[in-house]
Design a protein around this motif. Structure first.
Motif, PDB file in Angstrom:
ATOM      1  N   LYS A  13     -12.142   5.720   3.083  1.00  0.00           N
ATOM      2  CA  LYS A  13     -12.814   4.852   4.057  1.00  0.00           C
ATOM      3  C   LYS A  13     -14.326   4.962   3.933  1.00  0.00           C
ATOM      4  O   LYS A  13     -15.062   4.007   4.150  1.00  0.00           O
ATOM      5  CB  LYS A  13     -12.417   5.250   5.485  1.00  0.00           C
ATOM      6  CG  LYS A  13     -11.029   4.812   5.893  1.00  0.00           C
ATOM      7  CD  LYS A  13     -10.826   5.110   7.380  1.00  0.00           C
ATOM      8  CE  LYS A  13      -9.370   4.996   7.764  1.00  0.00           C
ATOM      9  NZ  LYS A  13      -9.132   5.339   9.174  1.00  0.00           N
ATOM     10  N   ASN A  70      -7.706  10.119   2.931  1.00  0.00           N
ATOM     11  CA  ASN A  70      -7.836   8.728   3.390  1.00  0.00           C
ATOM     12  C   ASN A  70      -9.216   8.490   4.014  1.00  0.00           C
ATOM     13  O   ASN A  70      -9.828   7.437   3.803  1.00  0.00           O
ATOM     14  CB  ASN A  70      -6.736   8.385   4.398  1.00  0.00           C
ATOM     15  CG  ASN A  70      -5.375   8.169   3.728  1.00  0.00           C
ATOM     16  OD1 ASN A  70      -5.292   7.911   2.528  1.00  0.00           O
ATOM     17  ND2 ASN A  70      -4.313   8.267   4.502  1.00  0.00           N
ATOM     18  N   PRO A  81      -4.768   8.638  -2.102  1.00  0.00           N
ATOM     19  CA  PRO A  81      -4.332   8.188  -0.781  1.00  0.00           C
ATOM     20  C   PRO A  81      -2.975   8.770  -0.407  1.00  0.00           C
ATOM     21  O   PRO A  81      -2.247   9.270  -1.257  1.00  0.00           O
ATOM     22  CB  PRO A  81      -4.222   6.677  -0.953  1.00  0.00           C
ATOM     23  CG  PRO A  81      -3.833   6.509  -2.403  1.00  0.00           C
ATOM     24  CD  PRO A  81      -4.562   7.608  -3.145  1.00  0.00           C
ATOM     25  N   LEU A 119     -10.506   5.255  -4.705  1.00  0.00           N
ATOM     26  CA  LEU A 119      -9.079   5.544  -4.579  1.00  0.00           C
ATOM     27  C   LEU A 119      -8.477   5.806  -5.955  1.00  0.00           C
ATOM     28  O   LEU A 119      -8.709   5.053  -6.895  1.00  0.00           O
ATOM     29  CB  LEU A 119      -8.382   4.367  -3.894  1.00  0.00           C
ATOM     30  CG  LEU A 119      -6.899   4.518  -3.568  1.00  0.00           C
ATOM     31  CD1 LEU A 119      -6.574   3.749  -2.288  1.00  0.00           C
ATOM     32  CD2 LEU A 119      -6.008   4.055  -4.694  1.00  0.00           C
TER      33      LEU A 119
END
Lengths: 366, 366
Positions: free
Chosen positions: A269, A265, A253, A274
């Motif tokens: 989503k 990022n 991230p 992550l």
């Protein structure tokens, strides 16, 4: 499922045939496989190629000479052959696995479980530092680190994993490194890791070769980590290939105000894991590494080549094609021809550079 | 489910009783509710408190005088009363909703759908800028922005949502703003938004009041956005309350090398929604906002106060208690006393400051 120990080795003559076939005009990995299966071997396919291409409408389709192939064979030193034990295990699973892979350096690196670390060329200092730390920790955990020898994140990942095992996948031939200023880095990789290319010596990488190369980066690996990536960047193409190939996708991230983090990022989503440390990657990959690899089921033994097609039958099949992709099944149904006959006509068009294959057994005319 | 229009208003006398009861020593929101239910109203509970506390072992339990309560009542100007129509809708749902909420400013802000924007006091310039952008966009989308008036992210969120509606939840009394240098910001909020506190005037906020306050920030809102948060920071406490209360949790990612992003990145790993723009928040909250709020089911009408407990029965119940939390059901079973009798003994101990209530109907002696 084929076990590693069951791989069958080709003779040097067979390798030359494979090399000549995959280097023929308009023959990619999928066409190679179709020809090889259809004609029961590369030698028979090679003999058939000129006639097929001519019937497909090509004027002068090129097959490299035996001498050219022998020269490349010699230059490559190590040639990974699809289906042989030395070929990267996971890469065999992908649909368009290259039949031959020129490997330079320490081929043992290709036997390690592998993870890709890729990202922006114009990486931030923090991105480079993070990529180094991640690659070092993944290497210490026993993974080969795979990347694309590019500036920024790729180079940082290679450098930090030189000692533990690093693999650079090239977009062009082994003697056409890109970017040229990474010749020294490539030399260091050669000494300890491996450089890999599906392209012939002398091939200067073009823009469209990089996305094509990216499928190999993800294909060799159990997972892909995207460190910094703007929207519409090459690293996202690698991530997309990873998804298509059933590989794990990881992303690092960054601040929403940093354009270099927009792509990574976005990946998170969309469901990517992550990553802030190597442990995040290892937690997902270690269980996968422990399980046997399901190899792609090969097509059944090739049927005998069909009787020569009549001009009328060939014309009927070609007429059903246009710029809109259609299912091959529909061609069989609507033409009234046998599936084998349709396959031959499609091969002819493909070798003439007139056919495009899409996902899901769809084809269109170019 | 109680509809907003069904709220019953208390008389001013009743409000004074509520205020005196919640301001009595060792009476928190849960004890308030237990007493109110058990005695069928705050007035009867108030009369019972001194005896209960004495039997629990307290020497001098304090109840504020009627005059003190009247003074606070007057100073508060607007008093949100749990169950009344003006009380923040979602806050009624939480287990330990304050019976009374002192509201200053524009109470209408409390009727907007609300979202919290919280984060680090030592925020980065980028974090502050992002918080401003997010709060402005959420405000324009019709949400009140709720925060804690702290330095850094909180202040940025309030400032950017002054025009659209902002709510600051205080840890101390209305006349004991923290930090003091935000008096001007508080004044601006007063003019356009609302300041909210469950604490009495004159109450200087102590360290332990801030986590307690954080449950109100999340409780008022449909979701909480954490913008920058180190590990073990107050914003993560707010996020934990949000989870416990069934609120949506959002977090803004940051570089793994930035300690201020460790907490928010961890939240995303644990399932919080990654936010890079207001649309990410709105996509999740708009559907929730549209649905009616399920209010907490109230306990059934209070039974009549039980006959005076004998000393032996009381001692038997107290003996079953120790520093290890035990289920209240076990106390009933093992003591052979009625549930009502056990409840009374627990209230006595609680009012004497000797009982701690844990989640899941567990209690222990302090």
């Amino acid at each position: 499922m084929t076990d590693k120990s069951e791989g069958v080795r080709l003779s040097d003559e067979q390798r030359l045939d494979w090399l000549r076939l995959i280097r023929s005009d308009n023959v990619g990995p999928r066409t190679f496989r179709a020809l090889n299966n259809h004609y029961g071997g590369a030698r028979a396919a090679l003999s058939a190629v000129p006639d097929l291409a001519r019937r497909g409408g090509a004027t002068g389709p090129a097959r490299p000479s035996r001498e050219d192939a022998a020269r490349e064979f010699k230059a490559a030193k190590t040639l990974g052959v699809l289906g042989e034990p030395d070929y990267p295990r996971r890469l065999q699973m992908i649909d368009d696995a290259p039949p031959l892979l020129a490997v330079r350096g320490n081929a043992a690196a290709l036997n390690l479980p592998a993870v890709a670390v890729v990202g922006a060329r114009n990486a931030s200092a923090a991105g480079v530092r993070f990529a180094e730390r991640l690659a070092r920790d993944l290497g210490e955990a026993g993974f080969a680190v795979v990347s694309g020898l590019a500036r920024g994140i790729d180079a940082a990942a290679h450098r930090a994993s030189l000692a533990s095992g690093t693999i650079a996948v090239l977009a062009g031939g082994h003697d056409r490194l890109y970017p040229p200023e990474h010749a020294e880095l490539a030399g260091a990789i050669l000494a300890q890791g491996a450089l890999v290319s599906e392209m012939p010596f002398g091939r200067e990488p073009r823009a469209r070769d990089f996305p094509r190369r990216n499928r190999l980066i993800s294909g060799i690996c159990a997972g892909v980590v995207v460190v910094e990536a703007a929207r519409r960047s090459g690293s996202l193409i690698t991530a997309r290939f990873a998804l298509e190939q059933g590989r794990e996708v990881f992303a690092v991230p960054g601040s929403p105000l940093d354009p270099r983090a927009e792509g990574s990022n976005d990946l998170i989503k969309q469901g990517a894991t992550l990553v802030t440390e190597a442990a995040d990657v290892l937690a997902d990959l270690r269980p996968i590494i422990g399980t046997p690899i399901e190899l792609r089921a090969e097509e059944p033994e090739a049927p005998p080549p069909p009787a020569e097609l009549g001009a009328a039958e060939r014309a009927r099949i070609v007429e059903l094609l246009g710029p809109t992709p259609v299912p091959i099944d529909d061609l069989v149904r609507l033409s009234g021809s046998s599936p084998a006959a349709v396959r031959v006509v499609l091969l002819e068009l493909e070798l003439a550079g007139r056919l495009e294959r899409h996902g899901g057994a769809l084809v269109s005319l170019l």
